[in-house]
Design a protein around this motif. Structure first.
Motif, PDB file in Angstrom:
ATOM      1  N   ALA A   1     -14.665  -5.260  -0.263  1.00  0.00           N
ATOM      2  CA  ALA A   1     -13.942  -5.941  -1.344  1.00  0.00           C
ATOM      3  C   ALA A   1     -12.552  -6.370  -0.890  1.00  0.00           C
ATOM      4  N   ILE A   2     -11.877  -5.514  -0.139  1.00  0.00           N
ATOM      5  CA  ILE A   2     -10.547  -5.865   0.373  1.00  0.00           C
ATOM      6  C   ILE A   2     -10.643  -7.044   1.334  1.00  0.00           C
ATOM      7  N   LYS A   3     -11.676  -7.076   2.157  1.00  0.00           N
ATOM      8  CA  LYS A   3     -11.871  -8.214   3.067  1.00  0.00           C
ATOM      9  C   LYS A   3     -12.064  -9.508   2.283  1.00  0.00           C
ATOM     10  N   LYS A   4     -12.857  -9.450   1.208  1.00  0.00           N
ATOM     11  CA  LYS A   4     -13.079 -10.639   0.383  1.00  0.00           C
ATOM     12  C   LYS A   4     -11.763 -11.138  -0.213  1.00  0.00           C
ATOM     13  N   ALA A   5     -10.939 -10.203  -0.682  1.00  0.00           N
ATOM     14  CA  ALA A   5      -9.647 -10.583  -1.259  1.00  0.00           C
ATOM     15  C   ALA A   5      -8.756 -11.225  -0.200  1.00  0.00           C
ATOM     16  N   LYS A   6      -8.724 -10.633   0.986  1.00  0.00           N
ATOM     17  CA  LYS A   6      -7.946 -11.197   2.094  1.00  0.00           C
ATOM     18  C   LYS A   6      -8.418 -12.607   2.432  1.00  0.00           C
ATOM     19  N   ASP A   7      -9.735 -12.791   2.478  1.00  0.00           N
ATOM     20  CA  ASP A   7     -10.297 -14.096   2.829  1.00  0.00           C
ATOM     21  C   ASP A   7      -9.933 -15.173   1.813  1.00  0.00           C
ATOM     22  N   LYS A   8      -9.592 -14.753   0.602  1.00  0.00           N
ATOM     23  CA  LYS A   8      -9.172 -15.702  -0.435  1.00  0.00           C
ATOM     24  C   LYS A   8      -7.655 -15.899  -0.439  1.00  0.00           C
ATOM     25  N   GLY A   9      -6.987 -15.310   0.554  1.00  0.00           N
ATOM     26  CA  GLY A   9      -5.550 -15.508   0.683  1.00  0.00           C
ATOM     27  C   GLY A   9      -4.692 -14.548  -0.115  1.00  0.00           C
ATOM     28  N   ILE A  10      -5.295 -13.491  -0.644  1.00  0.00           N
ATOM     29  CA  ILE A  10      -4.540 -12.508  -1.422  1.00  0.00           C
ATOM     30  C   ILE A  10      -3.876 -11.510  -0.470  1.00  0.00           C
ATOM     31  N   HIS A  11      -2.598 -11.268  -0.682  1.00  0.00           N
ATOM     32  CA  HIS A  11      -1.870 -10.273   0.109  1.00  0.00           C
ATOM     33  C   HIS A  11      -2.288  -8.875  -0.345  1.00  0.00           C
ATOM     34  N   ILE A  12      -2.401  -7.962   0.607  1.00  0.00           N
ATOM     35  CA  ILE A  12      -2.773  -6.578   0.311  1.00  0.00           C
ATOM     36  C   ILE A  12      -1.665  -5.657   0.795  1.00  0.00           C
ATOM     37  N   ALA A  13      -1.269  -4.712  -0.046  1.00  0.00           N
ATOM     38  CA  ALA A  13      -0.276  -3.713   0.362  1.00  0.00           C
ATOM     39  C   ALA A  13      -0.776  -2.326  -0.022  1.00  0.00           C
ATOM     40  N   LEU A  14      -0.873  -1.441   0.952  1.00  0.00           N
ATOM     41  CA  LEU A  14      -1.129  -0.037   0.657  1.00  0.00           C
ATOM     42  C   LEU A  14       0.195   0.581   0.225  1.00  0.00           C
ATOM     43  N   VAL A  15       0.135   1.423  -0.804  1.00  0.00           N
ATOM     44  CA  VAL A  15       1.350   2.005  -1.381  1.00  0.00           C
ATOM     45  C   VAL A  15       1.124   3.506  -1.519  1.00  0.00           C
ATOM     46  N   SER A  16       1.984   4.300  -0.894  1.00  0.00           N
ATOM     47  CA  SER A  16       1.705   5.733  -0.849  1.00  0.00           C
ATOM     48  C   SER A  16       2.974   6.562  -0.727  1.00  0.00           C
ATOM     49  N   GLY A  17       2.829   7.843  -1.021  1.00  0.00           N
ATOM     50  CA  GLY A  17       3.888   8.793  -0.720  1.00  0.00           C
ATOM     51  C   GLY A  17       3.897   9.139   0.758  1.00  0.00           C
ATOM     52  N   ARG A  18       2.823   8.812   1.442  1.00  0.00           N
ATOM     53  CA  ARG A  18       2.719   9.124   2.868  1.00  0.00           C
ATOM     54  C   ARG A  18       3.696   8.292   3.709  1.00  0.00           C
ATOM     55  N   PRO A  19       4.006   8.767   4.924  1.00  0.00           N
ATOM     56  CA  PRO A  19       4.761   7.938   5.872  1.00  0.00           C
ATOM     57  C   PRO A  19       3.836   6.905   6.503  1.00  0.00           C
ATOM     58  N   PHE A  20       4.415   5.876   7.096  1.00  0.00           N
ATOM     59  CA  PHE A  20       3.627   4.812   7.723  1.00  0.00           C
ATOM     60  C   PHE A  20       2.701   5.370   8.798  1.00  0.00           C
ATOM     61  N   HIS A  21       3.220   6.309   9.567  1.00  0.00           N
ATOM     62  CA  HIS A  21       2.464   6.912  10.672  1.00  0.00           C
ATOM     63  C   HIS A  21       1.089   7.404  10.225  1.00  0.00           C
ATOM     64  N   SER A  22       1.021   7.999   9.038  1.00  0.00           N
ATOM     65  CA  SER A  22      -0.238   8.602   8.596  1.00  0.00           C
ATOM     66  C   SER A  22      -1.178   7.604   7.924  1.00  0.00           C
ATOM     67  N   MET A  23      -0.762   6.324   7.870  1.00  0.00           N
ATOM     68  CA  MET A  23      -1.632   5.300   7.286  1.00  0.00           C
ATOM     69  C   MET A  23      -2.080   4.248   8.291  1.00  0.00           C
ATOM     70  N   ILE A  24      -1.605   4.350   9.519  1.00  0.00           N
ATOM     71  CA  ILE A  24      -1.951   3.340  10.521  1.00  0.00           C
ATOM     72  C   ILE A  24      -3.462   3.233  10.706  1.00  0.00           C
ATOM     73  N   HIS A  25      -4.161   4.379  10.701  1.00  0.00           N
ATOM     74  CA  HIS A  25      -5.613   4.335  10.903  1.00  0.00           C
ATOM     75  C   HIS A  25      -6.310   3.588   9.764  1.00  0.00           C
ATOM     76  N   LEU A  26      -5.789   3.708   8.534  1.00  0.00           N
ATOM     77  CA  LEU A  26      -6.365   2.983   7.399  1.00  0.00           C
ATOM     78  C   LEU A  26      -6.063   1.488   7.508  1.00  0.00           C
ATOM     79  N   ILE A  27      -4.834   1.170   7.894  1.00  0.00           N
ATOM     80  CA  ILE A  27      -4.421  -0.224   8.053  1.00  0.00           C
ATOM     81  C   ILE A  27      -5.305  -0.923   9.088  1.00  0.00           C
ATOM     82  N   LYS A  28      -5.567  -0.241  10.186  1.00  0.00           N
ATOM     83  CA  LYS A  28      -6.407  -0.824  11.238  1.00  0.00           C
ATOM     84  C   LYS A  28      -7.859  -0.944  10.791  1.00  0.00           C
ATOM     85  N   GLU A  29      -8.357   0.078  10.106  1.00  0.00           N
ATOM     86  CA  GLU A  29      -9.749   0.048   9.656  1.00  0.00           C
ATOM     87  C   GLU A  29      -9.976  -1.062   8.636  1.00  0.00           C
ATOM     88  N   LEU A  30      -8.960  -1.347   7.823  1.00  0.00           N
ATOM     89  CA  LEU A  30      -9.049  -2.411   6.823  1.00  0.00           C
ATOM     90  C   LEU A  30      -8.650  -3.772   7.387  1.00  0.00           C
TER      91      LEU A  30
END
Length: 275
Positions: A27-56
């Motif tokens: 679903a996130i890929k479909k949204a991206k393909d339509k030109g929608i910006h995606i932002a993950l928002v978390s209490g976590r630091p960036f370091h602990s989300m890099i694997h999710l950012i890459k997987e998505l």
């Protein structure tokens, strides 16, 4: 028309086992393909989300990550912060004094480290460090330079002691900081001008997007400022009741790919018919 989707991570995007489902990824890929910006928002630091950012595959231009409840906004391409609202050692020591008389522990984070003044941190500190994928560094808080910058402080302890502290929360913590309970064992403390809603507005402004063109998805109390500011607010089925009162739509739980379900509804109906 929605041009930006902000998505909380724990309890929202990932399953209880901290995994991404195929439905959410597709679903996130479909949204991206339509030109929608995606932002993950978390209490976590960036370091602990890099694997999710890459997987998505959110490493292209135009996608960002809001970290530590809005304390930092990172550009996913450069993997560098483009904005920050901080706290300093004087704040850390002030909050530490407020915990006197409680069986609670104070830790802190910047964009690269997780710090504790205890040689043997308590169980809850160890668990939170693991969630954030960061080793605990033992330090003496008073030895830091005055201009040392932190994103958030973490008040950690047993659920009953956290409840007792909240019931008698010092007025200074309410007026001089933004504090929010995000787990039975955790209260997060940020700069009083920091929250997920503030950071979402700042990021939308940078992209030239109005808040009425933002869809926000979350599940916890720290997501409320983000849902309040968004043009379309989505709560997870597993969200706390307080957050659900701010939602325009309640999607499925994080066990059932609620993020993907909400995005598919958006793409099919452009937020006009959510049933």
């Amino acid at each position: 028309m929605i041009k930006l989707i902000t998505i909380d991570v724990d309890g929202t995007l990932v399953t209880p086992l901290k995994k991404l489902t195929k439905i959410n990824k597709d679903a996130i890929k479909k949204a991206k393909d339509k030109g929608i910006h995606i932002a993950l928002v978390s209490g976590r630091p960036f370091h602990s989300m890099i694997h999710l950012i890459k997987e998505l595959k959110l490493t292209e231009e135009g996608h960002f990550t809001i970290c530590q409840n809005g304390s930092y906004i990172f550009d996913n391409v450069s993997q560098k912060p483009i904005s920050g609202t901080y706290q300093y050692p004087r704040d850390l020591m002030e909050v530490d004094k407020l915990l006197s008389g409680y069986k609670l522990e104070l830790s802190c984070m910047d964009d690269v480290g997780f710090y504790s003044k205890r040689q043997i941190p308590n169980f809850y500190t160890i668990i939170d460090a693991k969630i954030n994928r960061m080793p605990i560094q033992t330090v003496s808080y008073k030895d830091w330079q005055e201009d040392k910058k932190f994103g958030r402080f973490l008040i950690l302890g047993g659920a009953s002691e956290i409840k007792r502290f909240i019931k008698n929360m010092p007025e200074k913590l309410k007026t001089d900081y933004y504090s929010v309970q995000t787990a039975p064992f955790l209260i997060e403390v940020m700069n009083k001008n920091t929250n997920k809603g503030f950071a979402t507005k700042l990021m939308a402004d940078k992209l030239g997007i109005g808040m009425d063109e933002v869809m926000a998805i979350g599940n916890e109390k720290n997501d409320i400022p983000m849902l309040e500011k968004a043009g379309f607010a989505v709560a997870m089925e597993n969200a706390v009741d307080e957050l659900k009162t701010h939602a325009d739509f309640i999607t499925r739980s994080n066990r059932k790919s609620g993020v993907g379900y909400a995005i598919e509804k958006l793409l099919a109906n452009d937020c006009k018919i959510f049933v």
